[in-house]
Design a protein around this motif. Sequence first.
Motif, PDB file in Angstrom:
ATOM      1  N   GLN A   2       0.845  -1.182   0.000  1.00  0.00           N
ATOM      2  CA  GLN A   2       0.000   0.000   0.000  1.00  0.00           C
ATOM      3  C   GLN A   2       0.887   1.240   0.000  1.00  0.00           C
ATOM      4  O   GLN A   2       1.616   1.498   0.955  1.00  0.00           O
ATOM      5  N   ILE A   3       0.823   1.950  -1.093  1.00  0.00           N
ATOM      6  CA  ILE A   3       1.563   3.207  -1.205  1.00  0.00           C
ATOM      7  C   ILE A   3       0.617   4.256  -1.750  1.00  0.00           C
ATOM      8  O   ILE A   3      -0.364   3.921  -2.421  1.00  0.00           O
ATOM      9  N   PRO A   4       0.903   5.523  -1.470  1.00  0.00           N
ATOM     10  CA  PRO A   4       0.029   6.575  -2.009  1.00  0.00           C
ATOM     11  C   PRO A   4       0.341   6.856  -3.471  1.00  0.00           C
ATOM     12  O   PRO A   4       0.853   7.909  -3.822  1.00  0.00           O
ATOM     13  N   GLY A   5       0.059   5.903  -4.325  1.00  0.00           N
ATOM     14  CA  GLY A   5       0.324   6.069  -5.747  1.00  0.00           C
ATOM     15  C   GLY A   5      -0.114   4.840  -6.514  1.00  0.00           C
ATOM     16  O   GLY A   5      -0.619   3.870  -5.958  1.00  0.00           O
ATOM     17  N   ARG A   6       0.103   4.883  -7.806  1.00  0.00           N
ATOM     18  CA  ARG A   6      -0.267   3.778  -8.685  1.00  0.00           C
ATOM     19  C   ARG A   6       1.001   3.092  -9.171  1.00  0.00           C
ATOM     20  O   ARG A   6       1.959   3.746  -9.590  1.00  0.00           O
ATOM     21  N   ILE A   7       1.013   1.764  -9.115  1.00  0.00           N
ATOM     22  CA  ILE A   7       2.174   0.988  -9.552  1.00  0.00           C
ATOM     23  C   ILE A   7       1.913   0.466 -10.958  1.00  0.00           C
ATOM     24  O   ILE A   7       0.903  -0.177 -11.216  1.00  0.00           O
ATOM     25  N   ASP A   8       2.839   0.755 -11.864  1.00  0.00           N
ATOM     26  CA  ASP A   8       2.779   0.247 -13.229  1.00  0.00           C
ATOM     27  C   ASP A   8       4.020  -0.607 -13.464  1.00  0.00           C
ATOM     28  O   ASP A   8       5.130  -0.249 -13.047  1.00  0.00           O
ATOM     29  N   THR A  48      26.161 -13.932  -7.456  1.00  0.00           N
ATOM     30  CA  THR A  48      25.966 -12.558  -6.981  1.00  0.00           C
ATOM     31  C   THR A  48      25.428 -11.673  -8.100  1.00  0.00           C
ATOM     32  O   THR A  48      24.502 -10.880  -7.891  1.00  0.00           O
ATOM     33  N   LEU A  49      25.995 -11.806  -9.280  1.00  0.00           N
ATOM     34  CA  LEU A  49      25.501 -11.048 -10.432  1.00  0.00           C
ATOM     35  C   LEU A  49      24.064 -11.433 -10.777  1.00  0.00           C
ATOM     36  O   LEU A  49      23.261 -10.572 -11.162  1.00  0.00           O
ATOM     37  N   ALA A  50      23.725 -12.703 -10.619  1.00  0.00           N
ATOM     38  CA  ALA A  50      22.358 -13.144 -10.897  1.00  0.00           C
ATOM     39  C   ALA A  50      21.372 -12.479  -9.947  1.00  0.00           C
ATOM     40  O   ALA A  50      20.332 -11.973 -10.378  1.00  0.00           O
ATOM     41  N   VAL A  51      21.708 -12.481  -8.665  1.00  0.00           N
ATOM     42  CA  VAL A  51      20.808 -11.867  -7.681  1.00  0.00           C
ATOM     43  C   VAL A  51      20.675 -10.371  -7.933  1.00  0.00           C
ATOM     44  O   VAL A  51      19.561  -9.816  -7.932  1.00  0.00           O
ATOM     45  N   CYS A  52      21.798  -9.701  -8.161  1.00  0.00           N
ATOM     46  CA  CYS A  52      21.756  -8.249  -8.390  1.00  0.00           C
ATOM     47  C   CYS A  52      20.997  -7.906  -9.673  1.00  0.00           C
ATOM     48  O   CYS A  52      20.200  -6.963  -9.688  1.00  0.00           O
ATOM     49  N   SER A  53      21.243  -8.653 -10.744  1.00  0.00           N
ATOM     50  CA  SER A  53      20.548  -8.350 -12.001  1.00  0.00           C
ATOM     51  C   SER A  53      19.055  -8.607 -11.873  1.00  0.00           C
ATOM     52  O   SER A  53      18.240  -7.826 -12.369  1.00  0.00           O
ATOM     53  N   LEU A  54      18.697  -9.702 -11.205  1.00  0.00           N
ATOM     54  CA  LEU A  54      17.277  -9.986 -10.995  1.00  0.00           C
ATOM     55  C   LEU A  54      16.615  -8.873 -10.194  1.00  0.00           C
ATOM     56  O   LEU A  54      15.550  -8.371 -10.565  1.00  0.00           O
ATOM     57  N   HIS A  55      17.269  -8.459  -9.118  1.00  0.00           N
ATOM     58  CA  HIS A  55      16.698  -7.428  -8.250  1.00  0.00           C
ATOM     59  C   HIS A  55      16.600  -6.077  -8.952  1.00  0.00           C
ATOM     60  O   HIS A  55      15.520  -5.478  -9.006  1.00  0.00           O
ATOM     61  N   PHE A  56      17.711  -5.593  -9.474  1.00  0.00           N
ATOM     62  CA  PHE A  56      17.709  -4.236 -10.009  1.00  0.00           C
ATOM     63  C   PHE A  56      16.950  -4.108 -11.317  1.00  0.00           C
ATOM     64  O   PHE A  56      16.309  -3.087 -11.562  1.00  0.00           O
ATOM     65  N   THR A  57      16.979  -5.148 -12.145  1.00  0.00           N
ATOM     66  CA  THR A  57      16.180  -5.089 -13.375  1.00  0.00           C
ATOM     67  C   THR A  57      14.701  -5.159 -13.033  1.00  0.00           C
ATOM     68  O   THR A  57      13.874  -4.445 -13.610  1.00  0.00           O
ATOM     69  N   GLY A  58      14.363  -6.015 -12.057  1.00  0.00           N
ATOM     70  CA  GLY A  58      12.962  -6.097 -11.619  1.00  0.00           C
ATOM     71  C   GLY A  58      12.486  -4.800 -10.994  1.00  0.00           C
ATOM     72  O   GLY A  58      11.358  -4.359 -11.227  1.00  0.00           O
ATOM     73  N   MET A  59      13.328  -4.174 -10.202  1.00  0.00           N
ATOM     74  CA  MET A  59      12.948  -2.900  -9.589  1.00  0.00           C
ATOM     75  C   MET A  59      12.845  -1.794 -10.645  1.00  0.00           C
ATOM     76  O   MET A  59      12.042  -0.873 -10.508  1.00  0.00           O
ATOM     77  N   GLY A  60      13.657  -1.906 -11.692  1.00  0.00           N
ATOM     78  CA  GLY A  60      13.566  -0.939 -12.783  1.00  0.00           C
ATOM     79  C   GLY A  60      12.291  -1.085 -13.592  1.00  0.00           C
ATOM     80  O   GLY A  60      11.901  -0.177 -14.332  1.00  0.00           O
ATOM     81  N   ALA A  61      11.618  -2.222 -13.457  1.00  0.00           N
ATOM     82  CA  ALA A  61      10.376  -2.455 -14.188  1.00  0.00           C
ATOM     83  C   ALA A  61       9.189  -1.771 -13.533  1.00  0.00           C
ATOM     84  O   ALA A  61       8.107  -1.719 -14.103  1.00  0.00           O
ATOM     85  N   ILE A  64       6.157   4.109 -10.207  1.00  0.00           N
ATOM     86  CA  ILE A  64       5.162   4.525  -9.213  1.00  0.00           C
ATOM     87  C   ILE A  64       4.753   5.957  -9.528  1.00  0.00           C
ATOM     88  O   ILE A  64       5.584   6.858  -9.521  1.00  0.00           O
ATOM     89  N   THR A  65       3.491   6.120  -9.812  1.00  0.00           N
ATOM     90  CA  THR A  65       2.944   7.438 -10.092  1.00  0.00           C
ATOM     91  C   THR A  65       2.233   7.929  -8.835  1.00  0.00           C
ATOM     92  O   THR A  65       1.255   7.310  -8.394  1.00  0.00           O
ATOM     93  N   PRO A  66       2.722   9.020  -8.218  1.00  0.00           N
ATOM     94  CA  PRO A  66       2.077   9.505  -6.988  1.00  0.00           C
ATOM     95  C   PRO A  66       0.618   9.886  -7.226  1.00  0.00           C
ATOM     96  O   PRO A  66       0.262  10.436  -8.261  1.00  0.00           O
ATOM     97  N   ASP A  67      -0.204   9.575  -6.250  1.00  0.00           N
ATOM     98  CA  ASP A  67      -1.627   9.898  -6.311  1.00  0.00           C
ATOM     99  C   ASP A  67      -2.005  10.554  -4.982  1.00  0.00           C
ATOM    100  O   ASP A  67      -2.156   9.863  -3.972  1.00  0.00           O
ATOM    101  N   PRO A  68      -2.153  11.881  -4.949  1.00  0.00           N
ATOM    102  CA  PRO A  68      -2.455  12.560  -3.687  1.00  0.00           C
ATOM    103  C   PRO A  68      -3.842  12.207  -3.136  1.00  0.00           C
ATOM    104  O   PRO A  68      -4.112  12.453  -1.967  1.00  0.00           O
ATOM    105  N   ALA A  69      -4.695  11.611  -3.948  1.00  0.00           N
ATOM    106  CA  ALA A  69      -6.027  11.244  -3.463  1.00  0.00           C
ATOM    107  C   ALA A  69      -5.976  10.015  -2.558  1.00  0.00           C
ATOM    108  O   ALA A  69      -6.901   9.786  -1.793  1.00  0.00           O
ATOM    109  N   ARG A  70      -4.904   9.233  -2.644  1.00  0.00           N
ATOM    110  CA  ARG A  70      -4.769   8.043  -1.787  1.00  0.00           C
ATOM    111  C   ARG A  70      -4.038   8.425  -0.511  1.00  0.00           C
ATOM    112  O   ARG A  70      -2.926   8.947  -0.548  1.00  0.00           O
ATOM    113  N   PRO A  71      -4.625   8.167   0.628  1.00  0.00           N
ATOM    114  CA  PRO A  71      -3.983   8.551   1.892  1.00  0.00           C
ATOM    115  C   PRO A  71      -2.846   7.597   2.263  1.00  0.00           C
ATOM    116  O   PRO A  71      -2.828   6.440   1.854  1.00  0.00           O
TER     117      PRO A  71
END
Length: 135
Positions: A2-8, A48-61, A64-71
């Motif tokens: 739950q974050i105050p925004g929309r996840i794409d 180590t490279l596998a874990v880092c690439s999986l994490h950072f590429t996934g996080m790059g996907a 998050i668009t902020p939405d001030p209407a969501r508390p």
Amino acid sequence: VQIPGRIDWAGDLVVASVVVGAALSAAAFLSARRRDLLGKWQGALLLTLAVCSLHFTGMGAITITPDPARPVSPATMAPESLALAVGLCAMLVLAFALFTAVMSRRSRAAQAEQERMFRILVEGVTDYALYMLAP
């Protein structure tokens, strides 16, 4: 989450993340099968490279668009508390890894000593009698 925004999600980056992580993991396990020190280091580096690439590429996907209407949820942790919790968990993991390494080294040393004592026993046999070894 739950974050105050929309996840794409960018689907192509998610797929790339999984493919690259799986490929590097497979290469790491194949490399680690070698019994020499170089193979083990290559395996550790590739994993180590596998874990880092999986994490950072996934996080790059994620976008998050902020939405001030969501508390903001009142259950959200303060950044300082979250940082402390993550730091303590990381220290716990490192302490467990250190404990495991120490215990592994002690176990290998005890096994080497037992093998040395057995070798002395076997080499000391001169009358070729049968010995009964108790466990």
